[in-house]
Design an enzyme around this catalytic site. Structure first.
Site, PDB file in Angstrom:
ATOM      1  N   GLU A  61      -1.482   5.830  48.723  1.00  0.00           N
ATOM      2  CA  GLU A  61      -2.354   6.660  49.539  1.00  0.00           C
ATOM      3  C   GLU A  61      -2.897   6.315  50.811  1.00  0.00           C
ATOM      4  OE1 GLU A  61      -3.161   9.806  48.395  1.00  0.00           O
ATOM      5  OE2 GLU A  61      -3.761   8.841  46.570  1.00  0.00           O
ATOM      6  N   HIS A  62      -2.708   7.233  51.848  1.00  0.00           N
ATOM      7  CA  HIS A  62      -2.763   6.799  53.256  1.00  0.00           C
ATOM      8  C   HIS A  62      -1.607   5.946  53.850  1.00  0.00           C
ATOM      9  CE1 HIS A  62      -6.594   8.908  53.822  1.00  0.00           C
ATOM     10  NE2 HIS A  62      -6.727   8.452  52.756  1.00  0.00           N
ATOM     11  N   THR A  63      -0.627   5.885  53.007  1.00  0.00           N
ATOM     12  CA  THR A  63       0.587   5.244  53.543  1.00  0.00           C
ATOM     13  C   THR A  63       1.534   6.047  54.201  1.00  0.00           C
ATOM     14  OG1 THR A  63       1.454   5.563  51.140  1.00  0.00           O
ATOM     15  CG2 THR A  63       0.620   3.553  51.923  1.00  0.00           C
ATOM     16  N   SER A  95      -4.471  37.124  49.295  1.00  0.00           N
ATOM     17  CA  SER A  95      -4.601  36.176  48.206  1.00  0.00           C
ATOM     18  C   SER A  95      -5.268  36.536  46.905  1.00  0.00           C
ATOM     19  CB  SER A  95      -4.966  34.968  48.572  1.00  0.00           C
ATOM     20  OG  SER A  95      -5.506  33.761  47.832  1.00  0.00           O
ATOM     21  N   ALA A 151      -9.487  19.982  45.956  1.00  0.00           N
ATOM     22  CA  ALA A 151      -9.682  19.211  44.666  1.00  0.00           C
ATOM     23  C   ALA A 151      -8.704  17.945  44.771  1.00  0.00           C
ATOM     24  CB  ALA A 151      -9.350  19.875  43.421  1.00  0.00           C
ATOM     25  N   GLY A 152      -7.997  17.916  45.903  1.00  0.00           N
ATOM     26  CA  GLY A 152      -7.133  16.711  46.143  1.00  0.00           C
ATOM     27  C   GLY A 152      -5.799  16.809  45.293  1.00  0.00           C
ATOM     28  N   LEU A 153      -5.405  18.073  45.223  1.00  0.00           N
ATOM     29  CA  LEU A 153      -4.218  18.294  44.308  1.00  0.00           C
ATOM     30  C   LEU A 153      -3.172  19.099  45.402  1.00  0.00           C
ATOM     31  CD1 LEU A 153      -5.919  19.205  40.828  1.00  0.00           C
ATOM     32  CD2 LEU A 153      -5.009  17.013  41.782  1.00  0.00           C
ATOM     33  N   SER A 154      -3.703  19.323  46.582  1.00  0.00           N
ATOM     34  CA  SER A 154      -2.779  19.673  47.514  1.00  0.00           C
ATOM     35  C   SER A 154      -2.543  21.163  47.575  1.00  0.00           C
ATOM     36  CB  SER A 154      -1.558  18.672  47.609  1.00  0.00           C
ATOM     37  OG  SER A 154      -1.107  18.936  48.829  1.00  0.00           O
ATOM     38  N   ASP A 200       2.736  15.391  50.804  1.00  0.00           N
ATOM     39  CA  ASP A 200       2.214  16.567  50.018  1.00  0.00           C
ATOM     40  C   ASP A 200       3.450  17.608  49.942  1.00  0.00           C
ATOM     41  OD1 ASP A 200       0.166  15.082  49.660  1.00  0.00           O
ATOM     42  OD2 ASP A 200      -1.370  16.582  50.900  1.00  0.00           O
TER      43      ASP A 200
HETATM   44  P1  ADP Z   1      -6.229  20.464  49.167  1.00  0.00           P
HETATM   45  O1  ADP Z   1      -4.746  20.677  49.892  1.00  0.00           O
HETATM   46  O2  ADP Z   1      -6.535  19.136  48.580  1.00  0.00           O
HETATM   47  O3  ADP Z   1      -6.319  21.583  48.038  1.00  0.00           O
HETATM   48  P2  ADP Z   1      -7.082  21.446  51.552  1.00  0.00           P
HETATM   49  O4  ADP Z   1      -8.483  21.521  52.103  1.00  0.00           O
HETATM   50  O5  ADP Z   1      -5.897  20.665  52.471  1.00  0.00           O
HETATM   51  O6  ADP Z   1      -7.317  21.105  50.239  1.00  0.00           O
HETATM   52  O7  ADP Z   1      -6.655  22.988  51.514  1.00  0.00           O
HETATM   53  C1  ADP Z   1      -7.474  23.711  50.991  1.00  0.00           C
HETATM   54  C2  ADP Z   1      -7.401  25.119  51.847  1.00  0.00           C
HETATM   55  O8  ADP Z   1      -6.118  25.795  51.506  1.00  0.00           O
HETATM   56  C3  ADP Z   1      -8.570  25.996  51.163  1.00  0.00           C
HETATM   57  O9  ADP Z   1      -9.761  25.809  51.794  1.00  0.00           O
HETATM   58  C4  ADP Z   1      -7.740  27.413  51.647  1.00  0.00           C
HETATM   59  O10 ADP Z   1      -8.155  27.641  53.009  1.00  0.00           O
HETATM   60  C5  ADP Z   1      -6.404  27.193  51.533  1.00  0.00           C
HETATM   61  N1  ADP Z   1      -5.779  27.679  50.152  1.00  0.00           N
HETATM   62  C6  ADP Z   1      -5.384  26.886  49.066  1.00  0.00           C
HETATM   63  N2  ADP Z   1      -5.012  27.644  48.288  1.00  0.00           N
HETATM   64  C7  ADP Z   1      -5.540  28.933  48.346  1.00  0.00           C
HETATM   65  C8  ADP Z   1      -4.997  30.300  47.783  1.00  0.00           C
HETATM   66  N3  ADP Z   1      -4.624  30.439  46.544  1.00  0.00           N
HETATM   67  N4  ADP Z   1      -5.411  31.300  48.487  1.00  0.00           N
HETATM   68  C9  ADP Z   1      -5.772  31.391  49.764  1.00  0.00           C
HETATM   69  N5  ADP Z   1      -5.892  30.165  50.567  1.00  0.00           N
HETATM   70  C10 ADP Z   1      -5.721  28.887  49.679  1.00  0.00           C
HETATM   71 MG    MG Z   2      -4.342  19.625  51.905  1.00  0.00          MG
END
Ligand code: ADP
Ligand code: MG
Length: 410
Positions: A61-63, A95, A151-154, A200
């Site tokens: 993580e963070h590497t 979306s 949720a940290g799942l990218s 990611d």
């Molecule tokens: P993570 O990548 O950990 O889920 P991020 O903050 O990097 O969190 O990315 C989340 C953002 O990506 C959301 O706030 C939204 O803007 C965008 N996003 C993710 N999934 C969708 C989706 N299915 N439809 C629209 N936007 C999305």
């Molecule tokens: Mg992200």
């Protein structure tokens, strides 16, 4: 409590709570619904559907932005891009997560920072492709996702990679997976403004079913390390704390800047060039605020290498203690954990997990716990119970199985 937790655990990766759908039937149902939404929004059918998964990082993580090593797996949850080319240079974005909204953009006028909200992510990819000289025009795009956001799942990389793969297919670009991953990262860095590393996007593009991805973030060389959790009687639980992070809020950027400053002070290209053996000498040459950052990055790189060696020599159960060690480093040195992730990791280990750690950028998000499959329900139940007792939101529980990277689905 017992009911909710065991439902959540059974639900994880196998059935959908409330509907009883299996993942496969749910994916079909969702895909069919999205195809209908596409027709309704745009008045024609898509040319194809391209999918790219979210990921959990096992260790490292963070590497990545320190030119180091990571070991993620792709998860079954994915973003699907239903897409059709347009000849008028217009990019229309929708979306299923944002019902009723269609964002319309002129691809020739795309500029970093110029698109607000969620549409920035898909628009960024088109901008990055065009900036790199690829002659791509407009498209009608509908995104449909079961990757939880924030949720940290990218979910962000999954979204970018789904759009990048769709554009590659629609416009016949023939770009390689690593090239698309780099374009997607550039899109997030420069257009959206999040200074993420390459993990990611590489995980979403390149991962294979049944394997973890050992990635060297310096040269992007990869090795697919077989990871047969089920065969070892193990389950990887993902405990989403429901604490939303916001990596764009500056904390991530500050950590990254701290790492880069430390490397410069040590006269190194990146912290990856410092070994565990060289750590004690190097720490004495750094200002106090940078010491824990450097200690985390250097020991974390070592944990990735040890994890791969242990995985190959002794099997997946040997990852447990390395995960727990990694969490302590994030909590005490890098300070990217939070009370909810600390509670989830500690409770999982106390309830019999072989190891547990926060995964992803931090400040919330998800914790992974490696557990013997017969203990999975008890561990999930313990974490849900501890969250209820602490007054936290109920965590969402998934089972992560190493899944394939980006692909065309239809
Ligand atoms: P993570 O990548 O950990 O889920 P991020 O903050 O990097 O969190 O990315 C989340 C953002 O990506 C959301 O706030 C939204 O803007 C965008 N996003 C993710 N999934 C969708 C989706 N299915 N439809 C629209 N936007 C999305
Ligand atoms: Mg992200």
């Amino acid at each position: 409590m017992t009911d909710t937790t065991s439902a959540g655990t059974t639900n994880a990766g196998t059935t959908d709570a409330g509907t009883g759908h299996t993942d496969a039937t749910r994916a079909t149902a969702v895909g069919t619904a999205a195809a209908a939404v596409f027709e309704e929004l745009y008045g024609h059918a898509p040319e194809g559907v391209w999918a790219a998964p979210g990921r959990v990082n096992l260790i490292g993580e963070h590497t990545d932005y320190n030119d180091g090593f990571v070991l993620p797996i792709a998860i079954p949850q994915a973003v699907r891009a239903h897409a059709r080319r347009r000849t008028d240079g217009v990019l229309r974005l929708a979306s299923t997560r944002v019902p009723g909204e269609v964002v319309e953009l002129d691809v020739a006028a795309l500029e970093p920072g110029g698109v607000p909200g969620w549409a920035a992510y898909p628009a960024a990819v088109v901008w990055a492709l065009r900036s790199a000289g690829h002659e791509v025009g407009g498209a009608d795009v509908l995104l449909d996702s079961d990757v939880p956001g924030g949720a940290g799942l990218s979910s962000s990389a999954a979204l970018e990679c789904a759009v990048a793969t769709a554009y590659d297919g629609l416009y016949g670009l023939g770009l390689g997976a690593a090239e698309l991953a780099l374009l997607a990262q550039r899109a997030e860095n420069e257009f959206v403004g999040v200074p993420c590393g390459i993990m990611d996007q590489m995980a979403s593009m390149v991962c294979r079913s049944g394997a973890a991805l050992h990635l060297d973030a310096r040269d992007l060389s990869v090795r697919h390390v077989p990871l047969d959790l089920a065969g070892a009687g193990l389950t990887l639980l993902v405990l989403d704390t429901r604490v939303q992070h916001d990596l764009a809020d500056g904390a991530y950027a500050a950590l990254r800047a701290g790492c880069e400053r430390a490397a410069a002070l040590l006269g190194l290209p990146a912290l990856r060039d410092l070994s565990v053996d060289g750590l004690p000498g190097a720490l004495g040459r750094l200002p106090a605020d940078l010491v824990p950052l450097v200690r985390h990055v250097v020991t974390e790189n070592d944990r990735v290498e040890r994890a791969v060696a242990e995985l190959e020599r002794r099997g997946p159960a040997a990852l447990g203690p390395i995960l727990t060690e990694g969490h302590a480093s994030l909590r005490d040195d890098f300070r990217t954990s939070c009370p909810e992730t600390d509670l989830a990791a500690a409770t999982a280990v106390a309830a019999g997990a072989l190891g547990a750690r926060m995964t992803g950028g931090g400040f919330g998000g998800s914790v992974i716990a490696l557990v013997e499959t017969e203990r999975a329900a008890a561990v999930a139940e313990a974490v849900t119970g501890a969250f209820a007792a602490a007054g936290y939101a109920e965590p969402q529980v998934y089972r992560a199985v190493p899944s394939p990277g980006a692909r065309r689905e239809s």
